[in-house]
Design a protein around this motif. Structure first.
Motif, PDB file in Angstrom:
ATOM      1  N   SER A   1      44.994  16.962   1.954  1.00 17.20           N
ATOM      2  CA  SER A   1      46.343  17.361   2.365  1.00 17.20           C
ATOM      3  C   SER A   1      46.571  18.863   2.199  1.00 17.20           C
ATOM      4  N   VAL A   2      45.961  19.472   1.188  1.00 13.74           N
ATOM      5  CA  VAL A   2      46.100  20.918   0.986  1.00 13.74           C
ATOM      6  C   VAL A   2      45.364  21.671   2.087  1.00 13.74           C
ATOM      7  N   VAL A   3      44.147  21.243   2.393  1.00 16.33           N
ATOM      8  CA  VAL A   3      43.369  21.885   3.459  1.00 16.33           C
ATOM      9  C   VAL A   3      44.085  21.708   4.796  1.00 16.33           C
ATOM     10  N   ALA A   4      44.602  20.518   5.046  1.00 20.38           N
ATOM     11  CA  ALA A   4      45.340  20.258   6.289  1.00 20.38           C
ATOM     12  C   ALA A   4      46.548  21.182   6.405  1.00 20.38           C
ATOM     13  N   SER A   5      47.248  21.390   5.308  1.00 24.09           N
ATOM     14  CA  SER A   5      48.427  22.273   5.317  1.00 24.09           C
ATOM     15  C   SER A   5      48.044  23.725   5.595  1.00 24.09           C
ATOM     16  N   LEU A   6      46.855  24.118   5.190  1.00 25.93           N
ATOM     17  CA  LEU A   6      46.393  25.480   5.489  1.00 25.93           C
ATOM     18  C   LEU A   6      46.094  25.644   6.975  1.00 25.93           C
ATOM     19  N   TYR A   7      45.515  24.628   7.581  1.00 26.82           N
ATOM     20  CA  TYR A   7      45.207  24.699   9.011  1.00 26.82           C
ATOM     21  C   TYR A   7      46.433  24.432   9.891  1.00 26.82           C
ATOM     22  N   PHE A   8      47.410  23.711   9.365  1.00 21.99           N
ATOM     23  CA  PHE A   8      48.625  23.390  10.116  1.00 21.99           C
ATOM     24  C   PHE A   8      49.852  23.763   9.296  1.00 21.99           C
ATOM     25  N   PRO A   9      50.066  25.065   9.083  1.00 27.85           N
ATOM     26  CA  PRO A   9      51.150  25.516   8.200  1.00 27.85           C
ATOM     27  C   PRO A   9      52.553  25.326   8.780  1.00 27.85           C
ATOM     28  N   ASN A  10      52.662  25.034  10.056  1.00 26.21           N
ATOM     29  CA  ASN A  10      53.981  24.879  10.667  1.00 26.21           C
ATOM     30  C   ASN A  10      54.626  23.530  10.386  1.00 26.21           C
ATOM     31  N   TYR A  11      53.874  22.636   9.773  1.00 26.48           N
ATOM     32  CA  TYR A  11      54.418  21.324   9.415  1.00 26.48           C
ATOM     33  C   TYR A  11      54.904  21.377   7.970  1.00 26.48           C
ATOM     34  N   SER A  12      56.159  21.073   7.760  1.00 28.30           N
ATOM     35  CA  SER A  12      56.735  21.191   6.420  1.00 28.30           C
ATOM     36  C   SER A  12      56.340  20.031   5.505  1.00 28.30           C
ATOM     37  N   LYS A  13      55.910  18.937   6.080  1.00 26.02           N
ATOM     38  CA  LYS A  13      55.504  17.784   5.275  1.00 26.02           C
ATOM     39  C   LYS A  13      53.986  17.653   5.330  1.00 26.02           C
ATOM     40  N   SER A  14      53.366  17.585   4.158  1.00 29.82           N
ATOM     41  CA  SER A  14      51.901  17.584   4.090  1.00 29.82           C
ATOM     42  C   SER A  14      51.288  16.351   4.765  1.00 29.82           C
TER      43      SER A  14
ATOM     44  N   GLN B   1      47.960  14.234   9.200  1.00 30.19           N
ATOM     45  CA  GLN B   1      47.780  13.437  10.424  1.00 30.19           C
ATOM     46  C   GLN B   1      47.263  14.301  11.569  1.00 30.19           C
ATOM     47  N   MET B   2      47.846  15.487  11.728  1.00 29.77           N
ATOM     48  CA  MET B   2      47.409  16.410  12.787  1.00 29.77           C
ATOM     49  C   MET B   2      45.971  16.863  12.550  1.00 29.77           C
ATOM     50  N   PHE B   3      45.668  17.182  11.307  1.00 35.34           N
ATOM     51  CA  PHE B   3      44.330  17.613  10.912  1.00 35.34           C
ATOM     52  C   PHE B   3      43.293  16.551  11.280  1.00 35.34           C
ATOM     53  N   LEU B   4      43.551  15.306  10.908  1.00 35.04           N
ATOM     54  CA  LEU B   4      42.617  14.227  11.204  1.00 35.04           C
ATOM     55  C   LEU B   4      42.514  13.967  12.702  1.00 35.04           C
ATOM     56  N   ALA B   5      43.619  14.090  13.417  1.00 37.50           N
ATOM     57  CA  ALA B   5      43.599  13.900  14.871  1.00 37.50           C
ATOM     58  C   ALA B   5      42.755  14.982  15.547  1.00 37.50           C
TER      59      ALA B   5
ATOM     60  N   TYR C   1      33.313  16.349  14.185  1.00 39.66           N
ATOM     61  CA  TYR C   1      33.450  15.024  13.578  1.00 39.66           C
ATOM     62  C   TYR C   1      32.082  14.432  13.248  1.00 39.66           C
ATOM     63  N   SER C   2      31.144  14.564  14.161  1.00 41.13           N
ATOM     64  CA  SER C   2      29.798  14.043  13.942  1.00 41.13           C
ATOM     65  C   SER C   2      29.140  14.716  12.739  1.00 41.13           C
ATOM     66  N   LYS C   3      29.245  16.037  12.680  1.00 40.24           N
ATOM     67  CA  LYS C   3      28.633  16.773  11.566  1.00 40.24           C
ATOM     68  C   LYS C   3      29.300  16.429  10.236  1.00 40.24           C
ATOM     69  N   LEU C   4      30.627  16.298  10.248  1.00 38.00           N
ATOM     70  CA  LEU C   4      31.332  15.951   9.017  1.00 38.00           C
ATOM     71  C   LEU C   4      30.954  14.557   8.522  1.00 38.00           C
ATOM     72  N   THR C   5      30.864  13.598   9.449  1.00 41.65           N
ATOM     73  CA  THR C   5      30.525  12.237   9.021  1.00 41.65           C
ATOM     74  C   THR C   5      29.090  12.162   8.504  1.00 41.65           C
ATOM     75  N   GLU C   6      28.216  13.002   9.023  1.00 41.08           N
ATOM     76  CA  GLU C   6      26.838  13.039   8.516  1.00 41.08           C
ATOM     77  C   GLU C   6      26.788  13.425   7.034  1.00 41.08           C
ATOM     78  N   ILE C   7      27.763  14.197   6.594  1.00 40.64           N
ATOM     79  CA  ILE C   7      27.762  14.618   5.189  1.00 40.64           C
ATOM     80  C   ILE C   7      28.850  13.923   4.373  1.00 40.64           C
ATOM     81  N   GLY C   8      29.270  12.745   4.849  1.00 38.82           N
ATOM     82  CA  GLY C   8      30.111  11.883   4.040  1.00 38.82           C
ATOM     83  C   GLY C   8      31.606  11.904   4.301  1.00 38.82           C
ATOM     84  N   PHE C   9      32.053  12.588   5.337  1.00 39.45           N
ATOM     85  CA  PHE C   9      33.486  12.625   5.626  1.00 39.45           C
ATOM     86  C   PHE C   9      33.953  11.291   6.199  1.00 39.45           C
ATOM     87  N   LEU C  10      35.068  10.799   5.677  1.00 36.71           N
ATOM     88  CA  LEU C  10      35.756   9.624   6.205  1.00 36.71           C
ATOM     89  C   LEU C  10      37.241   9.960   6.300  1.00 36.71           C
ATOM     90  N   ASN C  11      37.935   9.388   7.261  1.00 32.07           N
ATOM     91  CA  ASN C  11      39.382   9.632   7.384  1.00 32.07           C
ATOM     92  C   ASN C  11      40.137   9.203   6.128  1.00 32.07           C
TER      93      ASN C  11
END
Length: 91
Positions: free
Chosen positions: A19-32, A37-41, A50-60
Motif C-alpha cells: 500500500s505504501v509503494v502503491a501510494s508513491l506511484y499513485f499519489p493522487n488517490y487520498s485513500k491507500s 487497487q490502481m497499482f495492482l490493475a 507482471y510476468s517478471k514479478l510473478t517469477e520472483i514471487g509476486f502475488l496480488n
C-alpha cells in the motif's frame, strides 16, 4: 539496527508494504486502498512486468514488496516522483 533519516531511505531498503509503494506511484488517490487497487490493475495490464514479478514471487494477495520486486518496478515504471525529488534534494 539501522536508523534511517527519511522514509524514502526506508523505501529503498528492505521489504515495503504494498500500500505504501502503491501510494508513491499513485499519489493522487487520498485513500491507500484505492491507490493499491490502481497499482495492482496497472501491474496486471503490463504483461511483461507482471510476468517478471510473478517469477520472483509476486502475488496480488501479497502485503509486501521485496527489494527485487522494487527493482523491477523501478526498471519498468521508473522511480516514483516523490523519491526522485528527495534524491535530487539530497545531492
Amino acid at each position: 539496527m539501522t536508523i534511517y533519516s527519511s522514509k524514502f531511505e526506508t523505501i529503498l531498503t528492505g521489504c515495503q508494504r504494498l500500500s505504501v509503494v502503491a501510494s508513491l506511484y499513485f499519489p493522487n488517490y487520498s485513500k491507500s486502498h484505492i491507490a493499491k487497487q490502481m497499482f495492482l490493475a496497472k501491474i496486471a495490464e503490463d504483461k511483461v512486468l507482471y510476468s517478471k514479478l510473478t517469477e520472483i514471487g509476486f502475488l496480488n494477495e501479497n502485503q509486501f514488496i521485496t527489494p527485487n520486486q522494487m527493482t523491477l518496478l523501478f526498471e519498468h515504471w521508473g522511480v516514483p516522483d516523490a523519491i526522485s525529488q528527495w534524491m535530487k534534494a539530497k545531492r
